[in-house]
Write a protein that holds these residues in place. Structure first.
Motif, PDB file in Angstrom:
ATOM      1  N   MET A  49       0.821  -1.209   0.000  1.00  0.00           N
ATOM      2  CA  MET A  49       0.000   0.000   0.000  1.00  0.00           C
ATOM      3  C   MET A  49       0.855   1.259   0.000  1.00  0.00           C
ATOM      4  O   MET A  49       2.018   1.250   0.437  1.00  0.00           O
ATOM      5  CB  MET A  49      -0.949   0.013   1.206  1.00  0.00           C
ATOM      6  CG  MET A  49      -1.990  -1.089   1.165  1.00  0.00           C
ATOM      7  SD  MET A  49      -3.374  -0.804   2.304  1.00  0.00           S
ATOM      8  CE  MET A  49      -4.209   0.555   1.473  1.00  0.00           C
ATOM      9  N   SER A  50       0.254   2.329  -0.480  1.00  0.00           N
ATOM     10  CA  SER A  50       0.877   3.651  -0.444  1.00  0.00           C
ATOM     11  C   SER A  50      -0.236   4.682  -0.324  1.00  0.00           C
ATOM     12  O   SER A  50      -1.409   4.381  -0.547  1.00  0.00           O
ATOM     13  CB  SER A  50       1.716   3.901  -1.699  1.00  0.00           C
ATOM     14  OG  SER A  50       0.926   3.754  -2.869  1.00  0.00           O
ATOM     15  N   ALA A  51       0.140   5.899   0.030  1.00  0.00           N
ATOM     16  CA  ALA A  51      -0.865   6.958   0.194  1.00  0.00           C
ATOM     17  C   ALA A  51      -0.186   8.315   0.130  1.00  0.00           C
ATOM     18  O   ALA A  51       1.010   8.442   0.386  1.00  0.00           O
ATOM     19  CB  ALA A  51      -1.597   6.799   1.531  1.00  0.00           C
ATOM     20  N   ASP A  52      -0.968   9.334  -0.207  1.00  0.00           N
ATOM     21  CA  ASP A  52      -0.482  10.712  -0.200  1.00  0.00           C
ATOM     22  C   ASP A  52      -1.641  11.644  -0.507  1.00  0.00           C
ATOM     23  O   ASP A  52      -2.673  11.222  -1.045  1.00  0.00           O
ATOM     24  CB  ASP A  52       0.629  10.927  -1.242  1.00  0.00           C
ATOM     25  CG  ASP A  52       1.896  11.520  -0.623  1.00  0.00           C
ATOM     26  OD1 ASP A  52       1.762  12.331   0.313  1.00  0.00           O
ATOM     27  OD2 ASP A  52       2.997  11.157  -1.064  1.00  0.00           O
ATOM     28  N   HIS A  53      -1.456  12.918  -0.182  1.00  0.00           N
ATOM     29  CA  HIS A  53      -2.409  13.934  -0.605  1.00  0.00           C
ATOM     30  C   HIS A  53      -2.197  14.260  -2.081  1.00  0.00           C
ATOM     31  O   HIS A  53      -1.057  14.300  -2.561  1.00  0.00           O
ATOM     32  CB  HIS A  53      -2.199  15.239   0.171  1.00  0.00           C
ATOM     33  CG  HIS A  53      -2.384  15.132   1.646  1.00  0.00           C
ATOM     34  ND1 HIS A  53      -3.349  14.341   2.227  1.00  0.00           N
ATOM     35  CD2 HIS A  53      -1.743  15.744   2.671  1.00  0.00           C
ATOM     36  CE1 HIS A  53      -3.292  14.475   3.538  1.00  0.00           C
ATOM     37  NE2 HIS A  53      -2.314  15.314   3.831  1.00  0.00           N
ATOM     38  N   ALA A  54      -3.280  14.515  -2.780  1.00  0.00           N
ATOM     39  CA  ALA A  54      -3.193  15.105  -4.120  1.00  0.00           C
ATOM     40  C   ALA A  54      -3.280  16.612  -3.931  1.00  0.00           C
ATOM     41  O   ALA A  54      -4.355  17.212  -3.956  1.00  0.00           O
ATOM     42  CB  ALA A  54      -4.322  14.591  -5.004  1.00  0.00           C
ATOM     43  N   GLU A  77       5.742   2.677  -6.804  1.00  0.00           N
ATOM     44  CA  GLU A  77       7.047   2.400  -6.196  1.00  0.00           C
ATOM     45  C   GLU A  77       6.901   2.075  -4.716  1.00  0.00           C
ATOM     46  O   GLU A  77       7.426   1.063  -4.214  1.00  0.00           O
ATOM     47  CB  GLU A  77       7.940   3.626  -6.392  1.00  0.00           C
ATOM     48  CG  GLU A  77       9.306   3.526  -5.734  1.00  0.00           C
ATOM     49  CD  GLU A  77      10.035   4.854  -5.782  1.00  0.00           C
ATOM     50  OE1 GLU A  77      11.274   4.834  -5.732  1.00  0.00           O
ATOM     51  OE2 GLU A  77       9.381   5.914  -5.849  1.00  0.00           O
ATOM     52  N   ARG A  78       6.166   2.922  -3.994  1.00  0.00           N
ATOM     53  CA  ARG A  78       6.033   2.721  -2.545  1.00  0.00           C
ATOM     54  C   ARG A  78       5.230   1.466  -2.210  1.00  0.00           C
ATOM     55  O   ARG A  78       5.555   0.748  -1.258  1.00  0.00           O
ATOM     56  CB  ARG A  78       5.408   3.969  -1.912  1.00  0.00           C
ATOM     57  CG  ARG A  78       6.370   5.142  -1.831  1.00  0.00           C
ATOM     58  CD  ARG A  78       5.698   6.389  -1.293  1.00  0.00           C
ATOM     59  NE  ARG A  78       4.989   7.129  -2.318  1.00  0.00           N
ATOM     60  CZ  ARG A  78       4.285   8.229  -2.102  1.00  0.00           C
ATOM     61  NH1 ARG A  78       4.177   8.711  -0.869  1.00  0.00           N
ATOM     62  NH2 ARG A  78       3.682   8.870  -3.093  1.00  0.00           N
ATOM     63  N   ALA A  79       4.179   1.200  -2.965  1.00  0.00           N
ATOM     64  CA  ALA A  79       3.371   0.004  -2.699  1.00  0.00           C
ATOM     65  C   ALA A  79       4.160  -1.273  -2.992  1.00  0.00           C
ATOM     66  O   ALA A  79       4.033  -2.277  -2.264  1.00  0.00           O
ATOM     67  CB  ALA A  79       2.089   0.038  -3.518  1.00  0.00           C
ATOM     68  N   VAL A  80       4.978  -1.262  -4.034  1.00  0.00           N
ATOM     69  CA  VAL A  80       5.821  -2.431  -4.332  1.00  0.00           C
ATOM     70  C   VAL A  80       6.870  -2.610  -3.243  1.00  0.00           C
ATOM     71  O   VAL A  80       7.145  -3.740  -2.803  1.00  0.00           O
ATOM     72  CB  VAL A  80       6.470  -2.279  -5.728  1.00  0.00           C
ATOM     73  CG1 VAL A  80       7.575  -3.320  -5.927  1.00  0.00           C
ATOM     74  CG2 VAL A  80       5.410  -2.423  -6.817  1.00  0.00           C
ATOM     75  N   ILE A  81       7.487  -1.532  -2.787  1.00  0.00           N
ATOM     76  CA  ILE A  81       8.439  -1.617  -1.677  1.00  0.00           C
ATOM     77  C   ILE A  81       7.763  -2.246  -0.458  1.00  0.00           C
ATOM     78  O   ILE A  81       8.324  -3.127   0.200  1.00  0.00           O
ATOM     79  CB  ILE A  81       8.988  -0.217  -1.338  1.00  0.00           C
ATOM     80  CG1 ILE A  81       9.932   0.265  -2.433  1.00  0.00           C
ATOM     81  CG2 ILE A  81       9.710  -0.228   0.018  1.00  0.00           C
ATOM     82  CD1 ILE A  81      10.368   1.711  -2.280  1.00  0.00           C
ATOM     83  N   ASP A  82       6.558  -1.772  -0.154  1.00  0.00           N
ATOM     84  CA  ASP A  82       5.811  -2.301   0.990  1.00  0.00           C
ATOM     85  C   ASP A  82       5.585  -3.801   0.845  1.00  0.00           C
ATOM     86  O   ASP A  82       5.814  -4.579   1.780  1.00  0.00           O
ATOM     87  CB  ASP A  82       4.479  -1.556   1.091  1.00  0.00           C
ATOM     88  CG  ASP A  82       3.685  -1.926   2.332  1.00  0.00           C
ATOM     89  OD1 ASP A  82       4.300  -2.144   3.403  1.00  0.00           O
ATOM     90  OD2 ASP A  82       2.443  -1.989   2.253  1.00  0.00           O
TER      91      ASP A  82
END
Length: 477
Positions: A50-55, A127-132
């Motif tokens: 998973m990953s997350a951020d503000h748009a 990228e972040r979700a794959v790292i996770d």
């Protein structure tokens, strides 16, 4: 290792700020928070990442002809495109997977005339979700995976000067166990109680003086508006608060591209450097972040100015929208770059290797600074802190806890998981919501470093709105 993405889901929730956040040419009072869930196949086993951020509107591109609503839709499009492309490639390492998605995304961006910074924002979710997912599959932490080669990071694939370098040789032996908070002072943030006409009164600090007194912060990031006289006056007011309250502090300046000419930037520095009321403040300046509009920031004219620049290091931020941009900036005379997970995790690590190489070869000192996208938990903030700690950076801009009321906007079950999983990083405020636990200006990172990639928590996307069903009208703009 063989990596592929089998499916992707994107969900959104809308957030209201507790006070307006003014930076660059925009004031933010509401924005969408995006979460991405990938089902990643690693060596035949499916793992969720998973990953997350503000748009955040009007940061990735600042075209005055584009409305805030259209800006957000363009960010959404970049995220969705990256999700689609991630299901079309496979690779033997996370680093190589990132590069393949990145290259495909940049081809798409060129065809669609999408700014590179917007395009890489979309890739950063993948990228972040794959790292996770890989950290969970390997039952390892982010820091360990960087150092033991699990991610397969090859700095030489980005910078010829970094050929043959191993991140292990450029990073600290162990990640930092704590990090100082660099507090953001927005254009319109109140500095003292005298400036507050109608208090928020929500149980959290409100003014700059409050944060110094209650959280013990000693590092600050001051937003500039691009008007020399107004910026000088604002900084003098900030300096008065800091000089009165603190024996020692550090500060950075961030113009968010608001200086449209090199001459006006030079004028600003002359004003600051010659002002007696700013003597201590100027002595404590660490760097100036992206003062120039990206249209001219990497121009030959900017390079000529940097040749004779006598102020603190100038670093790039918004200009760092394509792979290898930092190397181009260094050749012009810039002194560093920002670290933001929304621009790329592996890029930040590769840039750290380049900084290490440059500092060994050059008498000049280059630097990376950790900056914020108003990140909040339970995913984006913790993942970003894992990167910051691994790079060994001693302070990080954090403002999500300032402009939002802790994690009060999230489902109660998720709030409770944060409290249970991140003792020392969060505490339960007396009004019952999770709030960042800043003590003497520092965040303790034990729970971040013990988790696979910042946090053991994976939010239930069923608690949020599918991106296809979400409307920007929910922000009430």
């Amino acid at each position: 290792m063989t990596i592929s993405v089998k499916s992707a889901r994107v969900a959104v929730t809308h957030l209201q700020t507790r006070m307006p956040f003014s930076f660059g040419s925009v004031t933010i009072e509401a924005l969408p928070h995006v979460l991405v869930k990938l089902c990643v196949e690693v060596d035949g086993e499916t793992v969720v990442g998973m990953s997350a951020d503000h748009a955040v509107p009007k940061w990735f591109e600042k075209d005055p002809e584009i409305t805030v609503a259209d800006d957000i839709e363009r960010l959404f499009s970049a995220i969705q495109q990256a999700c689609n492309l991630s299901q079309e490639v496979s690779a033997e390492t996370p680093f190589e997977f990132w590069r393949r998605v990145h290259d495909s995304q940049m081809d798409w961006a060129e065809r669609q005339v999408v700014p590179s910074l917007v395009a890489t924002f979309g890739v950063s979710f993948i990228e972040r979700a794959v790292i996770d997912a890989v950290c969970r599959y390997e039952n390892t932490t982010f820091s360990e995976a960087v150092r033991d080669g699990t991610f397969g990071i090859k700095p030489g694939a980005v910078y010829e000067a970094a050929e043959g370098m191993d991140p292990l040789d450029s990073l600290p032996e162990t990640p930092n166990q704590s990090v100082a908070v660099r507090h953001t002072v927005g254009h319109d943030d109140p500095l003292t109680a005298d400036e507050v006409d109608d208090s928020i009164d929500d149980g959290l600090p409100e003014t700059l003086a409050d944060y110094v007194r209650e959280d013990g912060v000693r590092y600050f990031k001051c937003k500039l508006c691009g008007d020399v006289i107004e910026d000088r006056k604002r900084l003098a007011a900030i300096a008065e608060v800091l000089d009165d309250a603190l024996d020692d502090y550090g500060a950075t300046l961030d113009a968010n591209e608001q200086y449209e000419s090199i001459g006006s930037l030079e004028e600003l520095w002359r004003e600051l450097d010659s002002s007696p009321t700013l003597d201590r403040f100027v002595e404590n300046l660490i760097c100036i972040e992206q003062p120039l509009d990206r249209k001219i920031a990497l121009s030959a004219e900017a390079g000529e100015m940097l040749d004779s620049w006598e102020g603190p290091p100038i670093i790039i931020d918004e200009s760092d929208g394509k792979m290898g941009a930092f190397g181009e900036a260094v050749e012009l005379g810039y002194g560093g770059a920002s670290v933001k997970s929304c621009k790329g995790v592996f890029e930040a690590i590769v840039n750290a290797c380049l900084v290490d190489h440059l500092n060994e070869q050059d008498d000049r000192r280059y630097l990376l600074t950790a900056e914020d996208l108003t990140t909040i938990g339970p995913v984006s903030l913790q993942q970003d802190l894992a990167l910051v700690a691994t790079l060994g950076l001693n302070h990080v801009e954090r403002n999500g806890h300032h402009y939002f009321r802790g994690l009060d906007m999230l489902p109660k079950t998720l709030q409770n998981k944060v409290i249970a999983s991140h003792d020392g990083l969060y505490h339960r405020h007396e009004q019952r919501f999770p709030s960042l636990d800043i003590n003497d200006g520092y965040l303790v990172l034990k729970s971040v470093l013990d988790a696979p990639y910042g946090t053991p928590i994976q939010p239930n996307l069923g608690d949020f709105t599918p991106i296809e069903e979400w409307s920007v009208d929910k922000l009430g703009l």
